[in-house]
Design a protein around this motif. Structure first.
Motif, PDB file in Angstrom:
ATOM      1  N   ALA A  45      50.880 -42.252   0.622  1.00  0.00           N
ATOM      2  CA  ALA A  45      49.460 -42.103   0.771  1.00  0.00           C
ATOM      3  C   ALA A  45      48.813 -40.549   0.631  1.00  0.00           C
ATOM      4  CB  ALA A  45      48.710 -42.690   1.882  1.00  0.00           C
ATOM      5  N   ASN A  46      47.506 -40.226   0.442  1.00  0.00           N
ATOM      6  CA  ASN A  46      47.246 -38.994   0.856  1.00  0.00           C
ATOM      7  C   ASN A  46      46.498 -38.797   2.190  1.00  0.00           C
ATOM      8  OD1 ASN A  46      44.221 -39.071   0.427  1.00  0.00           O
ATOM      9  ND2 ASN A  46      44.766 -39.441  -1.607  1.00  0.00           N
ATOM     10  N   LEU A  47      46.580 -37.595   2.465  1.00  0.00           N
ATOM     11  CA  LEU A  47      45.944 -37.292   4.162  1.00  0.00           C
ATOM     12  C   LEU A  47      44.598 -37.812   4.343  1.00  0.00           C
ATOM     13  CD1 LEU A  47      47.331 -36.401   6.444  1.00  0.00           C
ATOM     14  CD2 LEU A  47      46.598 -34.172   6.000  1.00  0.00           C
ATOM     15  N   LYS A  48      43.862 -37.767   3.231  1.00  0.00           N
ATOM     16  CA  LYS A  48      42.535 -38.188   3.474  1.00  0.00           C
ATOM     17  C   LYS A  48      42.273 -39.748   3.870  1.00  0.00           C
ATOM     18  CE  LYS A  48      40.290 -34.556   0.828  1.00  0.00           C
ATOM     19  NZ  LYS A  48      39.388 -34.005  -0.160  1.00  0.00           N
ATOM     20  N   GLN A  49      43.225 -40.412   3.438  1.00  0.00           N
ATOM     21  CA  GLN A  49      43.373 -41.818   3.261  1.00  0.00           C
ATOM     22  C   GLN A  49      43.628 -42.239   5.058  1.00  0.00           C
ATOM     23  OE1 GLN A  49      46.171 -42.490   0.072  1.00  0.00           O
ATOM     24  NE2 GLN A  49      44.716 -44.364  -0.470  1.00  0.00           N
ATOM     25  N   ALA A  50      44.057 -41.430   5.620  1.00  0.00           N
ATOM     26  CA  ALA A  50      44.697 -41.624   6.994  1.00  0.00           C
ATOM     27  C   ALA A  50      43.579 -41.121   7.948  1.00  0.00           C
ATOM     28  CB  ALA A  50      46.070 -40.928   7.131  1.00  0.00           C
ATOM     29  N   ILE A  51      42.350 -40.666   7.494  1.00  0.00           N
ATOM     30  CA  ILE A  51      41.538 -40.192   8.450  1.00  0.00           C
ATOM     31  C   ILE A  51      40.645 -41.504   9.168  1.00  0.00           C
ATOM     32  CG2 ILE A  51      39.182 -38.654   8.750  1.00  0.00           C
ATOM     33  CD1 ILE A  51      40.578 -36.932   6.601  1.00  0.00           C
ATOM     34  N   TYR A  52      40.307 -41.560  10.500  1.00  0.00           N
ATOM     35  CA  TYR A  52      39.804 -42.622  10.918  1.00  0.00           C
ATOM     36  C   TYR A  52      38.684 -41.913  11.815  1.00  0.00           C
ATOM     37  CZ  TYR A  52      43.460 -45.280   9.167  1.00  0.00           C
ATOM     38  OH  TYR A  52      44.348 -45.753   8.279  1.00  0.00           O
ATOM     39  N   MET A  53      37.437 -42.541  12.206  1.00  0.00           N
ATOM     40  CA  MET A  53      36.588 -42.246  13.082  1.00  0.00           C
ATOM     41  C   MET A  53      36.522 -42.716  14.352  1.00  0.00           C
ATOM     42  SD  MET A  53      33.638 -40.293  12.978  1.00  0.00           S
ATOM     43  CE  MET A  53      32.776 -39.689  12.045  1.00  0.00           C
ATOM     44  N   HIS A  54      36.775 -41.827  15.351  1.00  0.00           N
ATOM     45  CA  HIS A  54      36.782 -42.289  16.676  1.00  0.00           C
ATOM     46  C   HIS A  54      35.209 -42.623  17.166  1.00  0.00           C
ATOM     47  CE1 HIS A  54      36.757 -42.065  21.366  1.00  0.00           C
ATOM     48  NE2 HIS A  54      38.202 -42.741  21.107  1.00  0.00           N
ATOM     49  N   PRO A  55      35.018 -43.481  18.003  1.00  0.00           N
ATOM     50  CA  PRO A  55      33.575 -44.005  18.297  1.00  0.00           C
ATOM     51  C   PRO A  55      32.548 -42.915  18.967  1.00  0.00           C
ATOM     52  CG  PRO A  55      35.004 -45.475  19.097  1.00  0.00           C
ATOM     53  CD  PRO A  55      36.020 -44.656  18.621  1.00  0.00           C
ATOM     54  N   SER A  56      33.590 -41.832  19.560  1.00  0.00           N
ATOM     55  CA  SER A  56      32.642 -40.685  20.068  1.00  0.00           C
ATOM     56  C   SER A  56      32.346 -39.632  19.230  1.00  0.00           C
ATOM     57  CB  SER A  56      33.478 -40.291  21.299  1.00  0.00           C
ATOM     58  OG  SER A  56      34.638 -39.705  20.806  1.00  0.00           O
ATOM     59  N   GLY A  57      32.853 -39.758  17.985  1.00  0.00           N
ATOM     60  CA  GLY A  57      32.269 -39.007  16.854  1.00  0.00           C
ATOM     61  C   GLY A  57      33.206 -37.979  16.154  1.00  0.00           C
ATOM     62  N   PHE A  58      34.435 -37.877  16.566  1.00  0.00           N
ATOM     63  CA  PHE A  58      35.367 -37.017  16.031  1.00  0.00           C
ATOM     64  C   PHE A  58      36.335 -37.934  15.023  1.00  0.00           C
ATOM     65  CE2 PHE A  58      37.181 -37.779  19.974  1.00  0.00           C
ATOM     66  CZ  PHE A  58      38.510 -37.910  19.773  1.00  0.00           C
ATOM     67  N   LYS A  59      37.042 -37.148  14.365  1.00  0.00           N
ATOM     68  CA  LYS A  59      38.130 -38.026  13.597  1.00  0.00           C
ATOM     69  C   LYS A  59      39.254 -37.796  13.953  1.00  0.00           C
ATOM     70  CE  LYS A  59      34.904 -36.919   9.821  1.00  0.00           C
ATOM     71  NZ  LYS A  59      34.553 -35.640   9.045  1.00  0.00           N
TER      72      LYS A  59
END
Ligand code: ADP
Ligand code: MG
Length: 261
Positions: free
Chosen positions: A72-86
């Protein structure tokens, strides 16, 4: 067109385990985000990842392991935390550890240049290949220790490794400070490490309380003493005054609301 990449890659390393790396990584991420910065927190502790555990984000389909295994590429592994950072998590299962690593973290991380103001990288304990990879991945390095001689000795080793590799740490964070007379002082640590102490985070029960609730302490208990110090460090990294970030003037608040600053 020439685009200037303003992303700051900061690795938090220690040498010794259990001194507060992951706690600082997640909370620095949350604090920088509270100050309006776009932040990605990346779990560079591949064999014993903890970032997603501390943040209550454990069931994520694509992780850093898939990226390093070339799936996979790194952008596919980015998730949003409910407090607003990734967050870029590493895989928690033992099966992830069996995946064959085909790419280096320092190379993969270039894929997200420009995606955030700050990328904060958590690091494995020790000075094995995994920890070295996380240190190579950062352009900036913060060393963290507790005020005990064995932890500071390990942090010194990490400093020596970084010097040998042309990485200059910006300074040392002393964590879990109580001020008891057996603890190494700020001066002791600065002399020993030949680096400035940039923050002294107090021992604070609310850190543990927040961990149990799987939320950053700066988010859950913003006024507790550890949170205040972590936010002070975040403000220092931005080059701003902590008090004015915490208590923006009426004009500044208006400008933020209208996106003018
Ligand atoms: P590392 O990532 O270096 O292994 P952690 O961030 O997991 O260390 O921290 C280890 C433990 O230390 C945490 O689970 C928490 O219980 C405790 N801890 C860390 N910082 C503090 C603090 N400022 N006050 C109280 N306890 C702390
Ligand atoms: Mg950790």
């Amino acid at each position: 067109m020439f685009i200037i990449n303003m992303t700051r890659y900061i690795t938090i390393a220690s040498g010794k385990g259990g001194v507060g790396k992951t706690t600082l990584v997640t909370n620095l991420g949350a604090a920088l985000n509270q100050f309006g910065k776009n932040v990605i927190v990346l779990d560079g502790n591949i064999s014993t990842p903890n970032v997603s555990v501390l943040l209550g984000m454990t069931k994520l389909p694509i992780t850093l392991h898939d990226v390093l295994a070339g799936k996979a590429n790194l952008k596919q592994a980015i998730y949003m935390h409910p407090s607003g950072f990734k967050v870029i998590p590493a895989g928690l299962s033992i099966h992830h550890s069996k995946l064959k690593i085909k790419r280096e973290l320092a190379e993969a991380i270039n894929e997200i240049a420009g995606e955030a103001d700050f990328i904060i990288i958590d690091c494995a304990a020790g000075l094995g290949n995994e920890a070295k990879q996380a240190m190579y991945a950062g352009d900036e390095l913060i060393l963290i220790t507790t005020p005990e001689i064995h932890a500071v000795t390990d942090a010194l080793k990490a400093h020596e490794f970084s010097k040998d590799n042309g990485i200059k740490p910006m300074g040392v964070v002393i964590n879990r400070v109580t001020g008891k007379d057996w603890e190494m002082t700020k001066n002791n640590v600065e002399e020993f490490m030949e680096l400035p102490v940039i923050s002294m985070i107090p021992e604070d029960e609310n850190v543990k309380r927040a961990i149990a609730k799987k939320k950053p302490v700066v988010y859950l208990y913003p006024k507790t003493k550890a949170s205040k110090e972590i936010k002070r460090l975040a403000a220092k990294l931005i080059g701003e005054d902590y008090r004015s970030l915490e208590n923006p003037s009426f004009i500044e608040r208006l400008m933020t609301i209208f996106g003018l600053n």
